[in-house]
Scaffold this active site. Structure first.
Site, short mmCIF file in Angstrom:
data_model
loop_
_atom_site.label_atom_id
_atom_site.label_comp_id
_atom_site.label_asym_id
_atom_site.label_seq_id
_atom_site.Cartn_x
_atom_site.Cartn_y
_atom_site.Cartn_z
CG ASP A 48 93.69 65.29 135.08
OD1 ASP A 48 93.89 66.17 136.09
OD2 ASP A 48 92.73 64.51 134.70
CG ASP A 81 90.46 60.44 138.11
OD1 ASP A 81 90.21 61.11 139.18
OD2 ASP A 81 90.94 61.11 136.91
#
Length: 148
Positions: free
Chosen positions: A121, A92
């Site tokens: 996550d 990310d």
């Protein structure tokens, strides 16, 4: 053993496609499109942080993204799906002005009826903090190099 014995069922593609579409919507900051892929009772959890329970709570968090960030990328390295469960390994990237913070994330999604019911996550705080310092240092370095 037949050639298709280990093949993934067709429902896996649908679950994987839902997750891909969700992450793509987040990259565009299209929070409405991302929200449409969430179940009303979704649980969103960044492990070690408090979980958001329900679409409304999750959308409150997601709507802060465009206010805090100038960009977001979910660079997919691996995606595996079995039935409703989709596992992702990705980088990310959070962008704030000139600062790019890239860090590894492992995600678990559960998709039922085309909607995400679980989004969990996992990431490493130390690595993420290091990525933040590296991103700030690169941004400062680029500014210093631009000066005459």
């Amino acid at each position: 053993m037949s050639e298709n014995a280990g093949a993934t069922p067709a429902t896996d593609t649908t679950s994987a496609d839902t997750v891909r579409a969700f992450l793509a919507a987040l990259e565009r900051f299209d929070i409405d499109a991302a929200g449409a892929l969430l179940d009303p009772d979704v649980v969103y959890e960044n492990v070690s942080l408090p979980a958001a329970h329900g679409r409304a709570a999750t959308l409150r968090l997601l709507r802060s993204m465009p206010r805090a960030l100038s960009g977001f990328e979910a660079q997919m390295h691996r995606l595996a799906a079995t039935g409703p469960v989709v596992l992702t390994e990705r980088t990310d990237v959070l962008v704030v002005g000139r600062v790019r913070v890239a860090f590894w994330v492992c995600g678990t999604f559960e998709v039922h009826g085309g909607r995400i019911t679980l989004w969990r996550d996992y990431f490493d705080w130390a690595a993420t903090t290091g990525a933040l310092f590296s991103g700030v240092a690169r941004a400062i370095g680029s500014l210093v190099r631009r000066r005459p």
